[in-house]
Enzyme design. Structure first.
Site, PDB file in Angstrom:
ATOM      1  N   GLY A  74      22.993  60.975  71.617  1.00 57.28           N
ATOM      2  CA  GLY A  74      21.569  60.532  71.472  1.00 57.28           C
ATOM      3  C   GLY A  74      21.036  59.778  70.333  1.00 57.28           C
ATOM      4  N   ASN A  75      20.623  59.381  70.181  1.00 52.45           N
ATOM      5  CA  ASN A  75      20.194  58.051  68.830  1.00 52.45           C
ATOM      6  C   ASN A  75      19.630  58.160  68.158  1.00 52.45           C
ATOM      7  OD1 ASN A  75      18.843  55.810  70.211  1.00 52.45           O
ATOM      8  ND2 ASN A  75      20.343  55.107  71.172  1.00 52.45           N
ATOM      9  N   ARG A  76      18.658  57.413  67.488  1.00 54.61           N
ATOM     10  CA  ARG A  76      17.780  57.966  66.281  1.00 54.61           C
ATOM     11  C   ARG A  76      16.298  56.574  66.959  1.00 54.61           C
ATOM     12  NH1 ARG A  76      18.942  60.424  62.048  1.00 54.61           N
ATOM     13  NH2 ARG A  76      20.551  60.325  61.154  1.00 54.61           N
TER      14      ARG A  76
END
Ligand code: CTP
Length: 424
Positions: free
Chosen positions: A217-219
């Site tokens: 995932g990412n932020r």
């Protein structure tokens, strides 16, 4: 919520500063509109520092942004505290000689007024008649409290405590409609510049499955996409929010929410919708694991096994580029009129600054507008404020917004997209 806080010229103006804090600390986006008399009591720096925005009293500043119309049209709630006898009289008569009175005439959202003045002024038949007129039109009047007034005298006319006005304001906003003359006017802005348009906004970071419990995932928090969806709904659009993150209730209640996880699921929803306006605010993963394990990957496969799995990544589809290609492949004028907005998180580097990379990305992606966010050192992701450069494919002009709350940037993006429709 977008709240306009009108402050008029009374000694109780200092209590409005506390009311402003209650609104901003609970996450609302507040624009303070003091009258010139209000600024005699509490100065502009106080309102600007507490709201994080410039304030203006008249209608001849900042004219290009048309604040005398836009502020009222885009507000979810207008609160006037304290409301002087003079303001009540002007509002009852429909006068419009400063920014606050103009805003009251253009607002179609719930309006709350908290009168404060000396007892004689409050009880005067003229004031009481004005209050009755405003009530008849659906304005919520928060009755003044009784007690010590400015001097030694006491009686009804005191501004109630900020938390009393705060509660009354939220209750009025939750009621959703106000009476305006004889007609009930719904909060939805059927007259807005995006009325009748479909808007699809993507939000959040995609999650690319590794196995049934793990993902890459990412932020991205989704906040920018949520703000864009709310801003488009404010302008009257029918909005679909395709998101990986759960939006807050005040956004979810005004748009159709479609929850997705992966880039491929997001792609499917975007390409099948073909909206009038597509805003790709999501942080779409460029890569995903080539294989998704059907059961949880175990740490070891027996005693002495300390190996680690190797995850091979493959490219994800570029949803934005595909949406542009899909539109451009259609010969009909309906498809050509569709507007597509991309986002880019950029840093400068040895090749060029943020704008250099943004201009190149705008050309590469083929969209109509690119919103370039400056990132790095914890800037932008998950924050409420950011700086964005708005680039258009058909012009070299760049509009820079911020540092400002994401709701402001969202409003600027949606306004720009709406202006493309009107100039087509
Ligand atoms: N985007 C997309 N599909 C992808 C990746 C990105 O639709 N697979 C969209 C994003 O939602 C955003 C825009 O493309 O609106 C720009 O994303 P970005 O990751 O900055 O673009 P890239 O082409 O991946 O460029 P970079 O090499 O700078 O990451």
């Amino acid at each position: 919520m977008r709240i306009v806080l009108g402050v008029t010229g009374g000694i109780a103006g200092y209590k409005a500063a506390l009311l402003l804090r209650l609104f901003t600390e609970s996450g609302h986006d507040v624009t303070v509109v003091p009258t010139s008399a209000a600024l005699e009591f509490v100065g502009a720096p106080t309102w600007e520092a507490l709201s994080g925005k410039p304030v203006q009293t008249g209608v001849f500043e900042n004219v290009h942004a048309v604040p005398h119309v836009k502020l009222g049209q885009s507000a979810d709630l207008v609160v006037v505290a304290p409301a002087t006898a003079d303001l009540l009289a002007k509002a009852a008569c429909g006068m419009a000689n400063d920014l606050l009175t103009n805003t009251l005439l253009t607002a179609r959202c719930p309006v709350v007024m908290a009168p404060a003045m000396h007892t004689e002024m409050w009880l005067h038949p003229a004031t009481q008649a004005n209050v009755a007129t405003l009530r008849e039109r659906g304005v919520t009047i928060v009755e003044p409290a009784s007690g010590r007034l400015t001097g030694a005298d006491t009686g009804p006319g005191r501004l109630p405590d900020p938390d009393v006005i705060y509660e009354a304001a939220l209750a009025a906003a939750a009621s959703g409609t106000r009476r305006d003359g004889a007609e009930k006017v719904p909060v939805a802005r059927e007259q807005g510049p995006l009325a009748g348009r479909t808007v699809l906004v993507t939000a959040g970071g995609t999650r690319e499955a590794i196995d049934p419990v793990r993902y890459l995932g990412n932020r991205s928090s989704g906040k920018m996409g949520f703000a864009i969806a709310a801003a488009a709904a404010d302008l009257g659009a029918k909005v679909t929010l395709v998101t990986t993150a759960t939006p807050p209730a005040d956004v979810a209640s005004r748009v159709d929410v479609v929850m997705v996880e992966s880039a491929r699921a997001m792609r499917e929803k975007v390409l099948e919708a073909e909206p009038d306006l597509l805003v790709m605010a999501a942080a779409v993963a460029d890569f995903r694991p080539g294989e998704v394990a059907t059961s949880k990957i175990k740490k070891t496969h027996g005693p002495g096994d300390d190996s680690a799995p190797v995850i091979t990544l493959v490219r994800n589809p570029d949803i934005l580029a595909e949406a542009v290609a899909q539109r451009d492949a259609k010969a009909d004028s309906e498809a050509r009129r569709r507007v597509i907005v991309g986002f880019a998180a950029e840093t400068g580097d040895a090749d060029g600054d943020v704008l250099f990379h943004a201009r190149a990305k705008l050309a590469r992606k083929g969209c109509d507008v690119l919103v370039a966010n400056e990132v790095g050192d914890g800037v932008t992701f998950g924050q409420d404020e950011s700086t964005a450069h708005l680039l258009r494919a058909d012009s070299d002009e760049v509009v820079t917004v911020g540092p400002a709350p994401k709701s402001h940037i969202a409003a600027a993006v949606v306004d720009l997209a709406a202006s493309i429709f009107t100039t087509q």
